[in-house]
Motif scaffolding. Structure first.
Motif, PDB file in Angstrom:
ATOM      1  N   ALA A 231     -19.684 -73.550 111.089  1.00 49.80           N
ATOM      2  CA  ALA A 231     -19.778 -72.654 109.940  1.00 49.80           C
ATOM      3  C   ALA A 231     -18.614 -72.909 109.006  1.00 49.80           C
ATOM      4  N   ILE A 232     -18.800 -72.486 107.755  1.00 47.74           N
ATOM      5  CA  ILE A 232     -17.750 -72.555 106.737  1.00 47.74           C
ATOM      6  C   ILE A 232     -17.640 -71.186 106.087  1.00 47.74           C
ATOM      7  N   ALA A 233     -16.435 -70.633 106.034  1.00 49.67           N
ATOM      8  CA  ALA A 233     -16.187 -69.419 105.260  1.00 49.67           C
ATOM      9  C   ALA A 233     -15.689 -69.880 103.895  1.00 49.67           C
ATOM     10  N   ALA A 234     -16.284 -69.339 102.834  1.00 48.73           N
ATOM     11  CA  ALA A 234     -15.925 -69.764 101.480  1.00 48.73           C
ATOM     12  C   ALA A 234     -15.516 -68.556 100.648  1.00 48.73           C
ATOM     13  N   THR A 235     -14.549 -68.750  99.802  1.00 45.70           N
ATOM     14  CA  THR A 235     -14.044 -67.745  98.861  1.00 45.70           C
ATOM     15  C   THR A 235     -13.677 -66.431  99.531  1.00 45.70           C
ATOM     16  N   GLY A 236     -13.467 -66.422 100.817  1.00 44.89           N
ATOM     17  CA  GLY A 236     -13.033 -65.229 101.507  1.00 44.89           C
ATOM     18  C   GLY A 236     -14.082 -64.161 101.715  1.00 44.89           C
ATOM     19  N   THR A 237     -15.310 -64.344 101.208  1.00 44.46           N
ATOM     20  CA  THR A 237     -16.320 -63.302 101.360  1.00 44.46           C
ATOM     21  C   THR A 237     -17.611 -63.785 101.998  1.00 44.46           C
TER      22      THR A 237
ATOM     23  N   ARG B  69     -14.857 -72.416 114.051  1.00 39.55           N
ATOM     24  CA  ARG B  69     -15.226 -73.092 115.300  1.00 39.55           C
ATOM     25  C   ARG B  69     -15.034 -72.147 116.469  1.00 39.55           C
ATOM     26  N   THR B  70     -16.007 -72.145 117.384  1.00 40.80           N
ATOM     27  CA  THR B  70     -15.868 -71.348 118.600  1.00 40.80           C
ATOM     28  C   THR B  70     -16.449 -72.112 119.779  1.00 40.80           C
TER      29      THR B  70
ATOM     30  N   THR C  52     -19.089 -63.833 115.010  1.00 40.35           N
ATOM     31  CA  THR C  52     -18.020 -63.057 115.636  1.00 40.35           C
ATOM     32  C   THR C  52     -16.681 -63.760 115.472  1.00 40.35           C
ATOM     33  N   GLU C  53     -16.668 -65.064 115.680  1.00 40.10           N
ATOM     34  CA  GLU C  53     -15.436 -65.841 115.516  1.00 40.10           C
ATOM     35  C   GLU C  53     -14.903 -65.722 114.089  1.00 40.10           C
ATOM     36  N   ALA C  54     -15.816 -65.612 113.116  1.00 42.17           N
ATOM     37  CA  ALA C  54     -15.428 -65.489 111.705  1.00 42.17           C
ATOM     38  C   ALA C  54     -15.192 -64.037 111.295  1.00 42.17           C
ATOM     39  N   ARG C  55     -15.321 -63.115 112.255  1.00 37.61           N
ATOM     40  CA  ARG C  55     -15.164 -61.665 112.030  1.00 37.61           C
ATOM     41  C   ARG C  55     -16.268 -61.103 111.135  1.00 37.61           C
ATOM     42  N   TYR C  56     -17.488 -61.590 111.375  1.00 33.23           N
ATOM     43  CA  TYR C  56     -18.694 -61.086 110.724  1.00 33.23           C
ATOM     44  C   TYR C  56     -19.636 -60.605 111.816  1.00 33.23           C
ATOM     45  N   THR C  57     -20.686 -59.885 111.410  1.00 33.96           N
ATOM     46  CA  THR C  57     -21.717 -59.443 112.348  1.00 33.96           C
ATOM     47  C   THR C  57     -23.082 -59.823 111.796  1.00 33.96           C
ATOM     48  N   LEU C  58     -24.095 -59.623 112.610  1.00 32.84           N
ATOM     49  CA  LEU C  58     -25.465 -59.885 112.136  1.00 32.84           C
ATOM     50  C   LEU C  58     -25.817 -58.976 110.963  1.00 32.84           C
ATOM     51  N   GLN C  59     -25.185 -57.813 110.859  1.00 37.25           N
ATOM     52  CA  GLN C  59     -25.452 -56.912 109.737  1.00 37.25           C
ATOM     53  C   GLN C  59     -24.932 -57.473 108.411  1.00 37.25           C
ATOM     54  N   ASP C  60     -24.056 -58.477 108.470  1.00 32.82           N
ATOM     55  CA  ASP C  60     -23.543 -59.117 107.257  1.00 32.82           C
ATOM     56  C   ASP C  60     -24.436 -60.258 106.771  1.00 32.82           C
ATOM     57  N   VAL C  61     -25.443 -60.620 107.555  1.00 27.01           N
ATOM     58  CA  VAL C  61     -26.313 -61.746 107.201  1.00 27.01           C
ATOM     59  C   VAL C  61     -27.216 -61.352 106.035  1.00 27.01           C
TER      60      VAL C  61
END
Length: 125
Positions: free
Chosen positions: A20-26, A6-7, A63-72
């Motif tokens: 969003a949901i982060a699952a299994t840490g990856t 949440r942000t 960003t809040e989840a510590r991901y970037t568009l390059q991770d999509v």
């Protein structure tokens, strides 16, 4: 394992779902983002501006989840009018370059709040 992301830098969920949901840490699964500016609560006019805002909302959640568009790795684009595809695609291309995520884009009967576009993504590290 699931973790809710949440942000305040993207619009709050307007129903029974998470930003969003982060699952299994990856992986993180970002719900479809309407083009609502989180500061004003309103959507800009026009498909280009709405596409920018939807993608900025996606970016804020990542960003809040510590991901970037390059991770999509996958994106889904819902359009109120498929005739807006070319204009949406031009803006979308400003956010994704190099190896672009897999994507589905299609017209729907209507979107919440009268939006022209909604974009959801899945990102993986």
């Amino acid at each position: 394992m699931m973790k809710e992301i949440r942000t305040p830098n993207a619009p709050a969920a307007i129903g029974p779902y998470s930003q969003a949901i982060a699952a299994t840490g990856t992986a993180v699964y970002v719900s479809g983002q309407l083009p609502i500016d989180p500061k004003t609560g309103k959507a800009p006019e026009g498909i280009e501006a709405q596409t920018h805002q939807s993608l900025e909302n996606v970016k804020a959640i990542l960003t809040e989840a510590r991901y970037t568009l390059q991770d999509v790795v996958q994106a889904t684009v819902l359009l109120a009018d498929i005739n807006d595809f070319a204009a949406m695609n031009k803006v979308y291309g400003e956010y994704f370059n190099g190896i672009c995520p897999a994507r589905a884009a299609f017209q729907v009967a209507a979107l919440p709040t009268g939006a022209k576009v909604e974009i959801g993504v899945t990102a993986v590290k």
